[in-house]
Write a protein that holds these residues in place. Structure first.
Motif, PDB file in Angstrom:
ATOM      1  N   GLU A 173     -13.941 -10.646  68.456  1.00 49.50           N
ATOM      2  CA  GLU A 173     -13.791 -12.029  68.004  1.00 49.50           C
ATOM      3  C   GLU A 173     -12.517 -12.187  67.173  1.00 49.50           C
ATOM      4  OE1 GLU A 173     -15.718 -14.626  68.874  1.00 49.50           O
ATOM      5  OE2 GLU A 173     -16.821 -13.241  70.162  1.00 49.50           O
ATOM      6  N   ALA A 174     -12.201 -11.170  66.385  1.00 51.70           N
ATOM      7  CA  ALA A 174     -10.980 -11.233  65.584  1.00 51.70           C
ATOM      8  C   ALA A 174      -9.746 -11.255  66.470  1.00 51.70           C
ATOM      9  CB  ALA A 174     -10.918 -10.049  64.619  1.00 51.70           C
ATOM     10  N   LEU A 175      -9.814 -10.612  67.632  1.00 56.75           N
ATOM     11  CA  LEU A 175      -8.681 -10.645  68.550  1.00 56.75           C
ATOM     12  C   LEU A 175      -8.371 -12.075  68.968  1.00 56.75           C
ATOM     13  CD1 LEU A 175      -6.636  -9.043  70.268  1.00 56.75           C
ATOM     14  CD2 LEU A 175      -8.389  -8.928  72.063  1.00 56.75           C
ATOM     15  N   ILE A 176      -9.408 -12.890  69.114  1.00 58.89           N
ATOM     16  CA  ILE A 176      -9.225 -14.292  69.485  1.00 58.89           C
ATOM     17  C   ILE A 176      -8.716 -15.109  68.304  1.00 58.89           C
ATOM     18  CG2 ILE A 176     -10.445 -16.382  70.217  1.00 58.89           C
ATOM     19  CD1 ILE A 176     -12.412 -14.473  71.693  1.00 58.89           C
ATOM     20  N   GLU A 177      -9.229 -14.823  67.113  1.00 55.22           N
ATOM     21  CA  GLU A 177      -9.005 -15.711  65.975  1.00 55.22           C
ATOM     22  C   GLU A 177      -7.865 -15.298  65.056  1.00 55.22           C
ATOM     23  OE1 GLU A 177     -13.574 -17.318  65.404  1.00 55.22           O
ATOM     24  OE2 GLU A 177     -13.006 -15.442  64.443  1.00 55.22           O
ATOM     25  N   ALA A 178      -7.432 -14.029  65.105  1.00 50.97           N
ATOM     26  CA  ALA A 178      -6.469 -13.541  64.114  1.00 50.97           C
ATOM     27  C   ALA A 178      -5.073 -14.122  64.300  1.00 50.97           C
ATOM     28  CB  ALA A 178      -6.395 -12.014  64.160  1.00 50.97           C
ATOM     29  N   GLU A 179      -4.711 -14.505  65.529  1.00 52.77           N
ATOM     30  CA  GLU A 179      -3.339 -14.966  65.743  1.00 52.77           C
ATOM     31  C   GLU A 179      -3.035 -16.218  64.925  1.00 52.77           C
ATOM     32  OE1 GLU A 179      -2.232 -17.718  67.666  1.00 52.77           O
ATOM     33  OE2 GLU A 179      -4.214 -18.495  68.195  1.00 52.77           O
ATOM     34  N   ALA A 180      -4.019 -17.092  64.742  1.00 56.57           N
ATOM     35  CA  ALA A 180      -3.785 -18.297  63.942  1.00 56.57           C
ATOM     36  C   ALA A 180      -3.519 -17.931  62.483  1.00 56.57           C
ATOM     37  CB  ALA A 180      -4.988 -19.228  64.045  1.00 56.57           C
ATOM     38  N   LEU A 181      -4.245 -16.941  61.964  1.00 54.40           N
ATOM     39  CA  LEU A 181      -4.012 -16.505  60.580  1.00 54.40           C
ATOM     40  C   LEU A 181      -2.634 -15.882  60.443  1.00 54.40           C
ATOM     41  CD1 LEU A 181      -5.181 -16.109  57.724  1.00 54.40           C
ATOM     42  CD2 LEU A 181      -5.951 -13.845  58.471  1.00 54.40           C
ATOM     43  N   GLN A 182      -2.245 -15.056  61.409  1.00 57.95           N
ATOM     44  CA  GLN A 182      -0.910 -14.450  61.352  1.00 57.95           C
ATOM     45  C   GLN A 182       0.182 -15.516  61.334  1.00 57.95           C
ATOM     46  OE1 GLN A 182       0.399 -10.669  62.838  1.00 57.95           O
ATOM     47  NE2 GLN A 182      -1.155 -10.840  64.435  1.00 57.95           N
ATOM     48  N   ARG A 183       0.027 -16.522  62.185  1.00 53.54           N
ATOM     49  CA  ARG A 183       1.047 -17.572  62.222  1.00 53.54           C
ATOM     50  C   ARG A 183       1.103 -18.325  60.898  1.00 53.54           C
ATOM     51  NH1 ARG A 183      -0.386 -21.324  65.367  1.00 53.54           N
ATOM     52  NH2 ARG A 183      -2.131 -20.513  66.570  1.00 53.54           N
ATOM     53  N   ARG A 184      -0.062 -18.565  60.303  1.00 51.80           N
ATOM     54  CA  ARG A 184      -0.076 -19.316  59.038  1.00 51.80           C
ATOM     55  C   ARG A 184       0.483 -18.487  57.890  1.00 51.80           C
ATOM     56  NH1 ARG A 184       1.055 -21.496  55.322  1.00 51.80           N
ATOM     57  NH2 ARG A 184      -0.048 -23.044  54.048  1.00 51.80           N
ATOM     58  N   ALA A 236     -12.907 -11.067  58.001  1.00 49.51           N
ATOM     59  CA  ALA A 236     -12.436  -9.935  57.199  1.00 49.51           C
ATOM     60  C   ALA A 236     -11.506  -9.036  57.999  1.00 49.51           C
ATOM     61  CB  ALA A 236     -13.634  -9.136  56.679  1.00 49.51           C
ATOM     62  N   GLU A 237     -11.838  -8.810  59.272  1.00 52.16           N
ATOM     63  CA  GLU A 237     -11.003  -7.963  60.124  1.00 52.16           C
ATOM     64  C   GLU A 237      -9.609  -8.576  60.294  1.00 52.16           C
ATOM     65  OE1 GLU A 237     -10.536  -4.540  62.684  1.00 52.16           O
ATOM     66  OE2 GLU A 237     -12.111  -5.105  61.280  1.00 52.16           O
ATOM     67  N   ALA A 238      -9.563  -9.884  60.536  1.00 49.70           N
ATOM     68  CA  ALA A 238      -8.278 -10.556  60.720  1.00 49.70           C
ATOM     69  C   ALA A 238      -7.457 -10.531  59.438  1.00 49.70           C
ATOM     70  CB  ALA A 238      -8.511 -11.999  61.172  1.00 49.70           C
ATOM     71  N   VAL A 239      -8.108 -10.745  58.309  1.00 50.28           N
ATOM     72  CA  VAL A 239      -7.399 -10.714  57.029  1.00 50.28           C
ATOM     73  C   VAL A 239      -6.839  -9.316  56.767  1.00 50.28           C
ATOM     74  CG1 VAL A 239      -7.680 -10.885  54.519  1.00 50.28           C
ATOM     75  CG2 VAL A 239      -8.655 -12.638  56.006  1.00 50.28           C
ATOM     76  N   ALA A 240      -7.674  -8.293  56.950  1.00 50.73           N
ATOM     77  CA  ALA A 240      -7.225  -6.922  56.696  1.00 50.73           C
ATOM     78  C   ALA A 240      -6.065  -6.549  57.603  1.00 50.73           C
ATOM     79  CB  ALA A 240      -8.389  -5.955  56.892  1.00 50.73           C
ATOM     80  N   ALA A 241      -6.155  -6.889  58.881  1.00 47.95           N
ATOM     81  CA  ALA A 241      -5.090  -6.539  59.827  1.00 47.95           C
ATOM     82  C   ALA A 241      -3.806  -7.286  59.516  1.00 47.95           C
ATOM     83  CB  ALA A 241      -5.548  -6.839  61.254  1.00 47.95           C
ATOM     84  N   THR A 242      -3.924  -8.531  59.117  1.00 43.82           N
ATOM     85  CA  THR A 242      -2.733  -9.329  58.799  1.00 43.82           C
ATOM     86  C   THR A 242      -2.038  -8.801  57.552  1.00 43.82           C
ATOM     87  OG1 THR A 242      -3.663 -11.301  59.846  1.00 43.82           O
ATOM     88  CG2 THR A 242      -1.919 -11.647  58.234  1.00 43.82           C
ATOM     89  N   LEU A 243      -2.812  -8.469  56.528  1.00 42.39           N
ATOM     90  CA  LEU A 243      -2.213  -7.985  55.285  1.00 42.39           C
ATOM     91  C   LEU A 243      -1.709  -6.549  55.404  1.00 42.39           C
ATOM     92  CD1 LEU A 243      -4.702  -9.437  52.621  1.00 42.39           C
ATOM     93  CD2 LEU A 243      -2.584 -10.436  53.498  1.00 42.39           C
ATOM     94  N   ALA A 244      -2.185  -5.811  56.405  1.00 40.82           N
ATOM     95  CA  ALA A 244      -1.740  -4.421  56.580  1.00 40.82           C
ATOM     96  C   ALA A 244      -0.392  -4.322  57.286  1.00 40.82           C
ATOM     97  CB  ALA A 244      -2.787  -3.637  57.362  1.00 40.82           C
ATOM     98  N   ARG A 245       0.100  -5.429  57.830  1.00 43.92           N
ATOM     99  CA  ARG A 245       1.387  -5.372  58.537  1.00 43.92           C
ATOM    100  C   ARG A 245       2.522  -5.042  57.572  1.00 43.92           C
ATOM    101  NH1 ARG A 245       2.281 -11.109  60.621  1.00 43.92           N
ATOM    102  NH2 ARG A 245       1.611 -11.447  58.464  1.00 43.92           N
ATOM    103  N   ARG A 246       3.548  -4.428  58.099  1.00 43.53           N
ATOM    104  CA  ARG A 246       4.752  -4.132  57.334  1.00 43.53           C
ATOM    105  C   ARG A 246       5.964  -4.619  58.112  1.00 43.53           C
ATOM    106  NH1 ARG A 246       1.314  -3.747  54.321  1.00 43.53           N
ATOM    107  NH2 ARG A 246       0.821  -2.104  52.801  1.00 43.53           N
TER     108      ARG A 246
END
Length: 738
Positions: free
Chosen positions: A299-310, A458-468
């Motif tokens: 589900e995070a695979l579907i939803e995380a892209e919007a968080l990354q863009r924001r 939580a998965e989307a938030v963690a993955a987004t904040l873990a980027r470098r």
């Protein structure tokens, strides 16, 4: 019969991206007249979706297909199609691609399998397919590709049954999947959430066009703002790295889900490093270097892209990751906090100034980790005010709102206030505790990333904040050449060096070792050792000496040295009778060790050179406590790796104990990672243990495997190298093998 007359000239050819997603005309070779068959789906779907381009069903055995004129061949068409989908039987594919190439078709997608994966016959068929494609300059997508979809254009050039649904929604992210079924699963699940995608491609076997190349070809599409990848194999990492570089430059984020958490490579490795750095860990290191957000929740695979863009590209703020949680339901917020914390995301406690600002609005909020508005969270004006206080405080990099039951029954209250706060100074996202699709749709339409489950949030938030931030030079280096290593230890292609030769090589990149000499079976050392010493068997056939009883510690004198040699000889004779010992290493024994580390290096056959830091000593694999990066690494990256290995906390003065020199350890990690540049012939290397001491670090053992036929290790001025790196500053000298 109408003959093909319009062969495209160079000026008329579409770009690869346009041929994939925006062809002006398509042909379907092998289109069936039986609507129940898979090979009838592409034509049916194109017509139902309202594709406005020209469509040519090609079937030499029929005059019509599904009520439309059928064409006997590609050559008979009135124009050259921009994209041809071959759904014919495997035995007909090569001839179909040849006909496409002769006509000047730029792109062919192949549905059928049996190319390479079907034994010798399949391999022969694959070679013929690639030769035909190369001869005519036609690009091949697949085989085993279930097709391409662009809902913006009504392009449903796919055999995936999921796309037979009406009203496929449109979004901003492009999906590239190595699994054909997954594109339909993502579409239907996103549709149920009121979300859509900008396009889909099933990459299939990637015998020609790779996932990275396909994504790179779409980067200039202004309606594609992000990428969603489903990855099964890392075999084409070089092209994926090239895409990552350009995606980062254009600030188009990438979310990735990878299958195959397998450690199969570990069994083929001679070092502990290979056992610790399994295939999935390598993929993790690669995705980190690419700046991708990796998720393990579908589900995070579907939803995380919007968080990354924001949130935007990785920056100092996103790396800090100060997350605020505000809610109208304390229990729901506690659920989300638990999910965040288990993924390593720290929820930041608001300062007293924030609570004072909330009180000024008339909000009676308890001073706590979360901002719990309780019933006031259902008032539109108070929610607006509270979000403004949090966003303008300067204390947070992301605000998460957990919405209570009003999300389902009264979205005009808190939900509308959240939507109206979408453009605030700090990114805002939301999770609704009840199942409230209408509220989620309202938030998505307002560009507020919204999540259906706490786990996906939580998965989307963690993955987004873990980027470098990405290092373009590193990605360029990876993209420029395929990795050249291998994980096996075939004697015909590689050789394992004994400890003395291994240490000499590692010393050339700056790793420090204790003073040492050697002796023969007579226990007569070449140089007088400074007791106490450690005595070890010196043989390239004993990479793990402890397992063979080939190490004796705390040897105090010449008599002890002679006894140690006898003990080791007897132990090895029992453990490995075929190994004849002629030399023994006599190494100064190092005391005052605070913690032992392993610093390793290996060349992955898929992602290239890697450096690893782990808990060291004989229990390395038992602990499984490690951190991995693509090599070479910077000093900052090495320090980050140290922070990820739990055992290294011991060197921070754990429970009043002595502190170890972690700066020196970071420099040692950097030194070993330089093998990628200074010794490209090295396939594996390891210093284990590395003694982390109060005044520096010292490597106590060494193991190197390299390609055969490599010249001997060149001597190095160890003192100069130590002065350059500083990580061996506690040692008087490096190895002095005799």
């Amino acid at each position: 019969m109408t003959q093909l007359t319009d062969r495209p000239d160079a000026a008329d050819r579409l770009t690869l991206g346009a041929a994939i997603l925006a062809p002006r005309s398509v042909a379907i070779v092998g289109a069936s007249d039986d609507a129940r068959k898979t090979t009838a789906r592409p034509l049916t779907f194109l017509r139902e979706a309202g594709f406005t381009g020209r469509v040519y069903p090609v079937n030499p055995r029929r005059e019509t297909v599904l009520g439309e004129k059928a064409w006997p061949s590609i050559a008979s068409l009135p124009e050259v199609p921009d994209h041809v989908f071959v759904v014919a039987d495997t035995s007909l594919v090569v001839d179909a691609v040849r006909a496409c190439g002769e006509a000047g078709v730029p792109l062919v997608t192949v549905l059928s399998g049996g190319f390479g994966e079907g034994g010798p016959e399949g391999q022969e068929r694959l070679c013929e397919l690639l030769a035909v494609a190369a001869e005519h300059g036609v690009r091949v997508l697949g085989p085993n590709s279930i097709g391409v979809v662009n809902p913006r254009e009504g392009l449903m050039l796919t055999a995936n049954a999921a796309f037979g649904e009406p009203d496929v929604p449109v979004g901003r992210s492009f999906v590239a999947s190595q699994s054909g079924s997954v594109i339909g699963a993502l579409m239907t699940r996103a549709k149920a959430r009121g979300l859509g995608f900008a396009g889909f491609v099933s990459t299939g076997s990637e015998v020609d066009l790779t996932l990275g190349e396909i994504c790179a070809a779409t980067l200039d599409d202004p309606e594609i703002e992000s990428y969603t990848l489903f990855v099964e194999s890392m075999e084409n990492a070089a092209s994926l790295a090239a895409f990552a570089r350009e995606a980062a430059r254009r600030e188009k984020p990438v979310t990735v889900y990878k299958l195959g958490r397998s450690d199969a490579a570990a069994a083929l490795s001679v070092s502990h490093t290979g056992a610790l750095a399994g295939e999935d860990d390598e993929a993790d290191a690669f995705f980190r270097a690419c700046g991708f957000a990796r998720v393990d929740n579908f589900e995070a695979l579907i939803e995380a892209e919007a968080l990354q863009r924001r949130v935007g590209p990785p920056s100092a703020a996103t790396i800090a990751g100060r997350v605020a949680v505000i809610t109208s339901t304390g229990g729901g917020a506690a659920i989300l906090v638990d999910q965040l914390e288990t993924r390593g995301v720290r929820v930041a406690r608001p300062s007293s100034a924030v609570f004072e600002g909330l009180a000024a609005l008339g909000l009676d909020v308890a001073d706590n980790l979360i901002v719990d508005l309780t019933l006031a969270g259902t008032r539109h004006d108070l929610v607006l005010g509270a979000l403004d206080v949090l966003g303008s405080s300067g204390e947070f990099d992301l605000v998460l709102f957990v919405i209570g039951s009003s999300a389902r029954l009264n979205p005009e209250l808190a939900v509308r206030a959240i939507a109206e706060s979408a453009d605030g100074p700090v990114p805002l996202a939301a999770w609704a505790l009840p199942d409230a699709l209408a509220s989620l749709s309202m938030l998505n339409d307002a560009c507020v990333p919204a999540f259906r489950t706490s786990e996906a949030c939580a998965e989307a938030v963690a993955a987004t904040l873990a980027r470098r931030p990405v290092d373009p030079a590193r990605l360029d280096a990876l993209a420029a050449s395929q990795p050249h290593g291998e994980t096996g230890h075939d004697d015909a292609t590689s050789e394992t060096l004994d400890e003395a030769t291994s240490a000499e090589l590692l010393a050339t990149v700056g790793l420090g070792f204790p003073a040492a000499t050697t002796c023969g079976p007579d226990a007569d050392p070449a140089d007088p050792p400074a007791y106490p010493v450690v005595v070890k068997a010196l043989s390239e056939h004993l990479p793990h000496k402890s397992d063979a009883g080939a190490v004796v510690l705390d040897v105090q004198d010449d008599a002890g040295l002679a006894g140690a040699v006898r003990t080791i000889t007897d132990n090895v004779a029992r453990h490995a009778p075929s190994v004849a010992l002629e030399r023994f290493l006599v190494q100064e024994q190092v005391g005052d060790t605070v913690v032992e580390a392993l610093v390793g290096y290996r060349v992955s056959p898929t992602v290239g050179p890697l450096v690893l830091l782990a808990a060291g000593g004989v229990h390395t694999e038992l602990y499984g406590d490690s951190s991995l990066r693509l090599a070479p690494v910077s000093l900052d990256e090495a320090r980050e790796m140290i922070g990820e290995v739990t055992a290294m906390r011991i060197a921070q003065g754990f429970r009043g104990g002595p502190a170890g020199d972690l700066d020196a350890l970071a420099e040692a990690v950097v030194a070993v990672s330089r093998l990628a540049v200074e010794h490209p012939d090295v396939l594996e290397a390891e210093a284990n243990p590395v003694a982390v001491r109060p005044g520096g670090v010292t490597a106590l053992d060494a193991l190197v495997r390299r390609r055969t036929g490599t010249p001997p290790v060149a001597p190095t001025d160890q003192a100069d190298r130590q002065g350059e790196s500083g990580h061996t500053r506690s040692r008087k000298q490096g190895p002095s093998w005799t």
